[in-house]
Write a protein that holds these residues in place. Structure first.
Motif, PDB file in Angstrom:
ATOM      1  N   VAL A  97       0.834  -1.204   0.000  1.00  0.00           N
ATOM      2  CA  VAL A  97       0.000   0.000   0.000  1.00  0.00           C
ATOM      3  C   VAL A  97       0.870   1.256   0.000  1.00  0.00           C
ATOM      4  CG1 VAL A  97      -1.484   1.365   1.530  1.00  0.00           C
ATOM      5  CG2 VAL A  97      -2.102  -0.986   0.976  1.00  0.00           C
ATOM      6  N   SER A  98       1.839   1.308   0.911  1.00  0.00           N
ATOM      7  CA  SER A  98       2.662   2.508   1.040  1.00  0.00           C
ATOM      8  C   SER A  98       3.475   2.768  -0.225  1.00  0.00           C
ATOM      9  CB  SER A  98       3.590   2.405   2.250  1.00  0.00           C
ATOM     10  OG  SER A  98       4.309   3.595   2.418  1.00  0.00           O
ATOM     11  N   ALA A  99       4.071   1.726  -0.780  1.00  0.00           N
ATOM     12  CA  ALA A  99       4.843   1.892  -2.013  1.00  0.00           C
ATOM     13  C   ALA A  99       3.947   2.404  -3.141  1.00  0.00           C
ATOM     14  CB  ALA A  99       5.508   0.573  -2.410  1.00  0.00           C
ATOM     15  N   ASP A 114     -11.802  -5.521  -1.200  1.00  0.00           N
ATOM     16  CA  ASP A 114     -11.635  -6.315   0.019  1.00  0.00           C
ATOM     17  C   ASP A 114     -10.706  -5.595   0.997  1.00  0.00           C
ATOM     18  OD1 ASP A 114     -13.415  -8.324  -0.819  1.00  0.00           O
ATOM     19  OD2 ASP A 114     -11.834  -9.308  -1.960  1.00  0.00           O
ATOM     20  N   THR A 115     -10.267  -6.306   2.012  1.00  0.00           N
ATOM     21  CA  THR A 115      -9.550  -5.641   3.103  1.00  0.00           C
ATOM     22  C   THR A 115      -8.050  -5.527   2.882  1.00  0.00           C
ATOM     23  OG1 THR A 115      -9.398  -7.747   4.293  1.00  0.00           O
ATOM     24  CG2 THR A 115     -11.240  -6.286   4.848  1.00  0.00           C
ATOM     25  N   HIS A 116      -7.455  -6.243   1.948  1.00  0.00           N
ATOM     26  CA  HIS A 116      -6.002  -6.215   1.783  1.00  0.00           C
ATOM     27  C   HIS A 116      -5.444  -4.810   1.560  1.00  0.00           C
ATOM     28  CE1 HIS A 116      -6.123 -10.475   2.053  1.00  0.00           C
ATOM     29  NE2 HIS A 116      -6.694 -10.647   0.870  1.00  0.00           N
ATOM     30  N   PRO A 117      -6.042  -3.993   0.706  1.00  0.00           N
ATOM     31  CA  PRO A 117      -5.488  -2.636   0.517  1.00  0.00           C
ATOM     32  C   PRO A 117      -6.156  -1.575   1.395  1.00  0.00           C
ATOM     33  CG  PRO A 117      -7.054  -3.094  -1.198  1.00  0.00           C
ATOM     34  CD  PRO A 117      -6.994  -4.333  -0.337  1.00  0.00           C
ATOM     35  N   ALA A 118      -6.835  -1.977   2.460  1.00  0.00           N
ATOM     36  CA  ALA A 118      -7.610  -1.032   3.270  1.00  0.00           C
ATOM     37  C   ALA A 118      -6.749   0.036   3.940  1.00  0.00           C
ATOM     38  CB  ALA A 118      -8.431  -1.774   4.316  1.00  0.00           C
ATOM     39  N   LEU A 119      -5.453  -0.183   4.042  1.00  0.00           N
ATOM     40  CA  LEU A 119      -4.572   0.827   4.621  1.00  0.00           C
ATOM     41  C   LEU A 119      -4.301   1.981   3.654  1.00  0.00           C
ATOM     42  CD1 LEU A 119      -1.993  -1.528   6.373  1.00  0.00           C
ATOM     43  CD2 LEU A 119      -3.716  -0.102   7.489  1.00  0.00           C
ATOM     44  N   SER A 120      -4.810   1.891   2.434  1.00  0.00           N
ATOM     45  CA  SER A 120      -4.569   2.940   1.438  1.00  0.00           C
ATOM     46  C   SER A 120      -5.077   4.298   1.881  1.00  0.00           C
ATOM     47  CB  SER A 120      -5.219   2.574   0.103  1.00  0.00           C
ATOM     48  OG  SER A 120      -4.652   1.404  -0.425  1.00  0.00           O
ATOM     49  N   ALA A 121      -6.284   4.352   2.411  1.00  0.00           N
ATOM     50  CA  ALA A 121      -6.849   5.642   2.819  1.00  0.00           C
ATOM     51  C   ALA A 121      -6.042   6.285   3.947  1.00  0.00           C
ATOM     52  CB  ALA A 121      -8.324   5.487   3.196  1.00  0.00           C
ATOM     53  N   PRO A 122      -5.768   5.572   5.040  1.00  0.00           N
ATOM     54  CA  PRO A 122      -4.958   6.216   6.081  1.00  0.00           C
ATOM     55  C   PRO A 122      -3.531   6.523   5.629  1.00  0.00           C
ATOM     56  CG  PRO A 122      -5.499   3.974   6.727  1.00  0.00           C
ATOM     57  CD  PRO A 122      -6.278   4.284   5.488  1.00  0.00           C
ATOM     58  N   GLU A 123      -2.968   5.718   4.735  1.00  0.00           N
ATOM     59  CA  GLU A 123      -1.613   5.995   4.252  1.00  0.00           C
ATOM     60  C   GLU A 123      -1.599   7.236   3.368  1.00  0.00           C
ATOM     61  OE1 GLU A 123       2.598   5.477   3.644  1.00  0.00           O
ATOM     62  OE2 GLU A 123       1.159   5.224   5.263  1.00  0.00           O
ATOM     63  N   LEU A 124      -2.600   7.399   2.522  1.00  0.00           N
ATOM     64  CA  LEU A 124      -2.687   8.623   1.721  1.00  0.00           C
ATOM     65  C   LEU A 124      -2.865   9.830   2.643  1.00  0.00           C
ATOM     66  CD1 LEU A 124      -2.805  10.162  -0.935  1.00  0.00           C
ATOM     67  CD2 LEU A 124      -5.234   9.536  -1.111  1.00  0.00           C
ATOM     68  N   MET A 125      -3.676   9.674   3.657  1.00  0.00           N
ATOM     69  CA  MET A 125      -3.876  10.751   4.634  1.00  0.00           C
ATOM     70  C   MET A 125      -2.556  11.113   5.312  1.00  0.00           C
ATOM     71  SD  MET A 125      -6.635  12.330   5.754  1.00  0.00           S
ATOM     72  CE  MET A 125      -7.082  13.390   7.102  1.00  0.00           C
ATOM     73  N   ASP A 150       0.469  -0.633  16.493  1.00  0.00           N
ATOM     74  CA  ASP A 150       1.324   0.331  17.208  1.00  0.00           C
ATOM     75  C   ASP A 150       2.795   0.119  16.876  1.00  0.00           C
ATOM     76  OD1 ASP A 150      -0.773   1.587  18.507  1.00  0.00           O
ATOM     77  OD2 ASP A 150      -0.508   0.493  20.382  1.00  0.00           O
ATOM     78  N   THR A 151       3.190  -1.136  16.823  1.00  0.00           N
ATOM     79  CA  THR A 151       4.586  -1.489  16.609  1.00  0.00           C
ATOM     80  C   THR A 151       5.026  -1.268  15.167  1.00  0.00           C
ATOM     81  OG1 THR A 151       4.418  -3.164  18.327  1.00  0.00           O
ATOM     82  CG2 THR A 151       6.278  -3.361  16.833  1.00  0.00           C
ATOM     83  N   LEU A 152       4.184  -1.606  14.208  1.00  0.00           N
ATOM     84  CA  LEU A 152       4.596  -1.653  12.805  1.00  0.00           C
ATOM     85  C   LEU A 152       4.285  -0.407  11.980  1.00  0.00           C
ATOM     86  CD1 LEU A 152       3.626  -5.312  11.872  1.00  0.00           C
ATOM     87  CD2 LEU A 152       5.880  -4.421  12.483  1.00  0.00           C
ATOM     88  N   LEU A 153       3.205   0.281  12.275  1.00  0.00           N
ATOM     89  CA  LEU A 153       2.749   1.332  11.380  1.00  0.00           C
ATOM     90  C   LEU A 153       3.056   2.726  11.896  1.00  0.00           C
ATOM     91  CD1 LEU A 153      -0.780  -0.066  10.449  1.00  0.00           C
ATOM     92  CD2 LEU A 153       1.396  -0.459   9.304  1.00  0.00           C
ATOM     93  N   PRO A 154       3.415   3.622  10.990  1.00  0.00           N
ATOM     94  CA  PRO A 154       3.591   5.022  11.404  1.00  0.00           C
ATOM     95  C   PRO A 154       2.215   5.666  11.583  1.00  0.00           C
ATOM     96  CG  PRO A 154       3.953   4.820   9.063  1.00  0.00           C
ATOM     97  CD  PRO A 154       3.717   3.427   9.587  1.00  0.00           C
ATOM     98  N   ARG A 155       2.098   6.496  12.563  1.00  0.00           N
ATOM     99  CA  ARG A 155       0.902   7.314  12.759  1.00  0.00           C
ATOM    100  C   ARG A 155      -0.385   6.531  12.631  1.00  0.00           C
ATOM    101  NH1 ARG A 155      -1.664  12.580  11.754  1.00  0.00           N
ATOM    102  NH2 ARG A 155      -0.011  14.090  11.979  1.00  0.00           N
ATOM    103  N   HIS A 156      -0.455   5.376  13.227  1.00  0.00           N
ATOM    104  CA  HIS A 156      -1.621   4.516  13.135  1.00  0.00           C
ATOM    105  C   HIS A 156      -2.824   5.193  13.732  1.00  0.00           C
ATOM    106  CE1 HIS A 156       0.358   3.881  16.912  1.00  0.00           C
ATOM    107  NE2 HIS A 156      -0.817   3.679  17.400  1.00  0.00           N
TER     108      HIS A 156
END
Length: 160
Positions: free
Chosen positions: A63-65, A100-111, A154-160
């Motif tokens: 997602v981040s890449a 589905d849920t696999h790319p669901a981090l896209s919205a918070p990562e874009l934010m 908390d451990t893995l993601l920035p600004r979760h």
């Protein structure tokens, strides 16, 4: 902007020569092994805590890449065509479809990128994300609906 395939390579500078020379060969390769784990098997089993963590690491990497590439391409094209970056036009040029849920981090990562790296405030970033990101769920099976432990996030993601 088209589909991308991503791979992870460990930086050679992270190779622990001191450990290697002292006979701790596996420890010396730890960062390389961890990097290769991210791409060796897509969507590994998540019955163990290690499997769940690896899946989250994989999903965040992909997602981040992708979001970073989308933002960089948008900025490059804006500068070439308009001479400045007009963030309000981002949703007119970009659509992020999450299936589905696999790319669901896209919205918070874009934010996160819009706020932390591009300096937009919450209101402006949220307006762009809301117009750019779309979600479709193709199943209601429990195994397809991933949920993440907050401690792992908390451990893995920035600004979760």
């Amino acid at each position: 902007i088209s589909l991308r395939l991503w791979n992870v390579e460990s930086e050679s500078i992270r190779f622990d020569l001191e450990s290697f020379n002292s006979g701790k060969h596996l420890a010396a390769h730890k960062s390389q092994i961890n990097a290769e784990d991210l791409c060796s098997v897509l969507y590994p089993g998540d019955d163990s805590s290690e499997g769940k963590e690896l899946r989250l690491r994989q999903q965040y990497l992909l997602v981040s890449a992708s979001i970073q590439d989308i933002v960089a391409t948008f900025k490059r094209r804006q500068l070439a065509q308009v001479g400045k970056i007009n963030w309000q036009s981002f949703p007119e040029k970009v659509s992020v479809q999450m299936n589905d849920t696999h790319p669901a981090l896209s919205a918070p990562e874009l934010m996160r990128i819009l706020m932390d790296e591009e300096g937009l405030d919450w209101k402006a970033a949220w307006k762009i994300v809301g117009k750019t990101c779309n979600y479709t769920n193709h199943t209601i099976l429990p195994e397809a609906l991933e949920a993440w432990n907050m401690e792992v996030m908390d451990t893995l993601l920035p600004r979760h």
